[in-house]
Design an enzyme around this catalytic site. Sequence first.
Site, PDB file in Angstrom:
ATOM      1  N   THR A  33       0.824  -1.213   0.000  1.00 18.41           N
ATOM      2  CA  THR A  33       0.000   0.000   0.000  1.00 18.41           C
ATOM      3  C   THR A  33       0.858   1.264   0.000  1.00 18.41           C
ATOM      4  OG1 THR A  33      -1.806  -1.168   1.093  1.00 18.41           O
ATOM      5  CG2 THR A  33      -1.843   1.235   1.217  1.00 18.41           C
ATOM      6  N   LEU A  39       3.392   6.052  -5.639  1.00 18.21           N
ATOM      7  CA  LEU A  39       3.179   6.230  -7.078  1.00 18.21           C
ATOM      8  C   LEU A  39       2.118   7.296  -7.334  1.00 18.21           C
ATOM      9  CD1 LEU A  39       4.083   5.127  -9.850  1.00 18.21           C
ATOM     10  CD2 LEU A  39       2.122   3.565  -9.731  1.00 18.21           C
ATOM     11  N   MET A  40       1.083   7.320  -6.508  1.00 14.75           N
ATOM     12  CA  MET A  40       0.045   8.351  -6.626  1.00 14.75           C
ATOM     13  C   MET A  40       0.643   9.739  -6.364  1.00 14.75           C
ATOM     14  SD  MET A  40      -2.981   6.428  -4.554  1.00 14.75           S
ATOM     15  CE  MET A  40      -4.362   5.650  -5.381  1.00 14.75           C
ATOM     16  N   GLU A  41       1.483   9.835  -5.333  1.00 12.00           N
ATOM     17  CA  GLU A  41       2.144  11.117  -5.031  1.00 12.00           C
ATOM     18  C   GLU A  41       3.057  11.541  -6.167  1.00 12.00           C
ATOM     19  OE1 GLU A  41       3.153  12.734  -1.076  1.00 12.00           O
ATOM     20  OE2 GLU A  41       3.467  10.594  -0.613  1.00 12.00           O
ATOM     21  N   GLY A  60       4.162  16.755  -0.228  1.00 12.03           N
ATOM     22  CA  GLY A  60       2.901  16.160   0.190  1.00 12.03           C
ATOM     23  C   GLY A  60       2.489  16.646   1.565  1.00 12.03           C
ATOM     24  N   HIS A  67      -7.256   0.982  -0.813  1.00 18.18           N
ATOM     25  CA  HIS A  67      -6.457  -0.018  -1.525  1.00 18.18           C
ATOM     26  C   HIS A  67      -7.336  -1.257  -1.570  1.00 18.18           C
ATOM     27  CE1 HIS A  67      -2.286  -2.074  -2.167  1.00 18.18           C
ATOM     28  NE2 HIS A  67      -3.140  -2.311  -3.156  1.00 18.18           N
TER      29      HIS A  67
END
Length: 123
Positions: A33, A39-41, A60, A67
């Site tokens: 997770t 990867l999203m950030e 961030g 997830h």
Amino acid sequence: MIEIGLKHTSEMKVCEAVSAQTVGSGDMPVLATPAMMALMENAAMLAVKDSLEDGQTTVGGHIETSHLKPTKMGETVSATAEVTKIDGKKIFFHISAYCGGTVLGEGTHLRFIVDKEKFLSRF
């Protein structure tokens, strides 16, 4: 100039380095997770990178995501971030992760625009 609707998609292949076993978030050989969230950030950071002034970056501040599905070794995961709101130095994103056509997770992310030198000088 950062605008609502700016979007970027980042990809990675699930390997040992991003597994739950290696990251320490679980004991299974699947996508961790925290790796999915990173990867999203990354997608959010890259969505606005070219719209920042020289010497600026984003950091961030908050991330909230689900997830929903496991992803096995060797699969390719993509994460997309889209700017949904701008409030001064705050940038809000909708984030999502996919493996093929399957949604792995989605949520929201907040990033702050900072001056790199000023930010690092605090240490």
